[in-house]
Write a protein that holds these residues in place. Sequence first.
Motif, short mmCIF file in Angstrom:
data_model
loop_
_atom_site.label_atom_id
_atom_site.label_comp_id
_atom_site.label_asym_id
_atom_site.label_seq_id
_atom_site.Cartn_x
_atom_site.Cartn_y
_atom_site.Cartn_z
N GLY A 51 0.79 -1.22 0.00
CA GLY A 51 0.00 0.00 0.00
C GLY A 51 0.82 1.27 0.00
O GLY A 51 0.35 2.32 -0.46
N THR A 52 2.05 1.21 0.52
CA THR A 52 2.91 2.40 0.58
C THR A 52 4.00 2.40 -0.48
O THR A 52 4.87 3.26 -0.48
N GLY A 53 3.96 1.40 -1.37
CA GLY A 53 4.94 1.36 -2.45
C GLY A 53 6.33 0.93 -2.05
O GLY A 53 7.31 1.23 -2.74
N GLN A 54 6.46 0.20 -0.94
CA GLN A 54 7.76 -0.29 -0.51
C GLN A 54 8.20 -1.47 -1.38
O GLN A 54 7.35 -2.23 -1.88
N PRO A 55 9.51 -1.64 -1.56
CA PRO A 55 9.98 -2.75 -2.41
C PRO A 55 9.84 -4.10 -1.72
O PRO A 55 9.89 -4.20 -0.50
N HIS A 56 9.68 -5.13 -2.54
CA HIS A 56 9.69 -6.53 -2.11
C HIS A 56 8.71 -6.83 -0.97
O HIS A 56 9.10 -7.33 0.09
N PRO A 57 7.44 -6.55 -1.14
CA PRO A 57 6.49 -6.79 -0.04
C PRO A 57 6.37 -8.27 0.33
O PRO A 57 6.34 -8.60 1.52
N PRO A 116 12.28 2.32 7.23
CA PRO A 116 12.27 1.65 8.54
C PRO A 116 11.02 1.94 9.35
O PRO A 116 10.52 1.06 10.06
N VAL A 117 10.52 3.17 9.26
CA VAL A 117 9.32 3.52 10.03
C VAL A 117 8.11 2.73 9.54
O VAL A 117 7.30 2.22 10.33
N THR A 118 8.00 2.60 8.22
CA THR A 118 6.90 1.82 7.66
C THR A 118 7.01 0.35 8.07
O THR A 118 6.02 -0.30 8.40
N ALA A 119 8.23 -0.18 8.04
CA ALA A 119 8.44 -1.57 8.44
C ALA A 119 8.08 -1.78 9.92
O ALA A 119 7.45 -2.78 10.29
N LEU A 120 8.47 -0.81 10.76
CA LEU A 120 8.15 -0.90 12.18
C LEU A 120 6.63 -0.87 12.41
O LEU A 120 6.10 -1.62 13.24
#
Length: 488
Positions: A51-57, A116-120
């Motif tokens: 949803g946030t466009g991060q790589p390799h979901p 990192p914030v999105t991952a957390l």
Amino acid sequence: MSKARSVTASGVRGGGSPHRRRSGKARWYLPAALATDILGVALPVTLVFAGTGQPHPVPAALVGTALWTLVRAARHRYGSGALGESRGVIPALHDWLTLLGLLAVVRIAAGETSDPVTALLALSFAPLLTALCGKVTHRHLTRQRRSAQSVHRVLVIGEPAAADEVVERLASRTDHAYVVTGVVPVGSAQLTSGVPAPARIGSAPPARGEQDWVPVLGAAEQLAADLVLVVPGPRISGERLRRLSWALHDSGLPLALAPGLTDVAPRRLRTSTVAGLPLLHVAPPHRQGPQTALKAALDRTGAALGLLLLAPVYGLLALVIRLDSPGPVLHRQTRTGLDAKSFTMWKFRTMVVDAEQRRAELAAANEQDGPLFKMRRDPRVTRVGRWLRRSSLDELPQLVNVLRGEMSLVGPRPPLPDEVAQYDEVAMRRLAVKPGLTGLWQISGRSDLSWDESVALDLRYADNWCLRGDLDLLARTFRAVVDGRGAY
């Protein structure tokens, strides 16, 4: 009480069966725990990353899920001895912090570029869902054990007085897996607990060539025992106990010893062997050192933040109290703290101004045993005061006492001087630590507790407190406050 529980357990489990059966936990605990841990990482990471466009979901979700389940498995969270036993959030948070450390290493090694914030944020669902699953299984297991299900059938061996004491203690609580279904007394004295005694062995050790453990094996088989619990005493020598352990283990029965210690946290116990003699070492309670210093720092920091954040609430409550009844907003009272030193404790006023003068005329209506005075419908309590007590909001000014170092966020209930004047040597040990804004008494029934129960909880805390336990108690206090049980 012990007799009722033991007999019920025997009936439920088919006491007298010639074949021993083990009473296991519900089979859905493990699949539920695994499914929660897997979905608690895989689903949020996939959705948040995509949803946030991060790589390799998908790879991120797979790695996170694999590490989370490995951490949990390495900590034995999926073992039969752990499933359903814990309702606290601290173990889940501990595992989660380990997971974050491992993922940080993997991130650096793989050159991962996600935020990192999105991952957390995506990973924050894992400990919450895991703790929720643990709470559900714990509540189910508690209900099962109250009806003598999901328990271990225990055969106790010992001299009658000591065996009766162990039986009574195990039967007094339902937060464990042991239900005594029989006792094999040592000697001729009579049991008083009412538990069946299918066999008895003599006071003196058997002569060479004789085997006094044969009745024990017969009793264990008759009662379908899962565990034999031995209470050592003068009539059970080391050699006699050794031969008994051989016989039990050869027949596939586990053996446990009750050393006589009570209310000692497992972390304070350590075993060793010296000259072939097993020793049980008991560490002293925390009275000074790093843990005590850190507890004091956390107390004052937490109290300062609480006073700052709750300032608007203080103002609103002060206004409501003044509008409800005449008198001051705050009530101050002399209490006894660490090492029997007196201090002034502050609370929001919940009673009429002449409450102390009217206490003597209500003495006959006291609903508590021991030195405490409690009435479920105390006529001195105001309308707003009754609500403040039920919600525990009347305790908020005690954050000032915590900030001043007179109290702690977690500790025993702060007693009145006239209560302390009636303490015996055992109860005085409650004063070995600072009294607390909350504690075991707060989450275990508060005013519904008897005097002996209240003292037992406070002593358990005074001897076994640790920072991890304090954090768990603070988390569990929130539910106790919302529930309001025993607050009046």
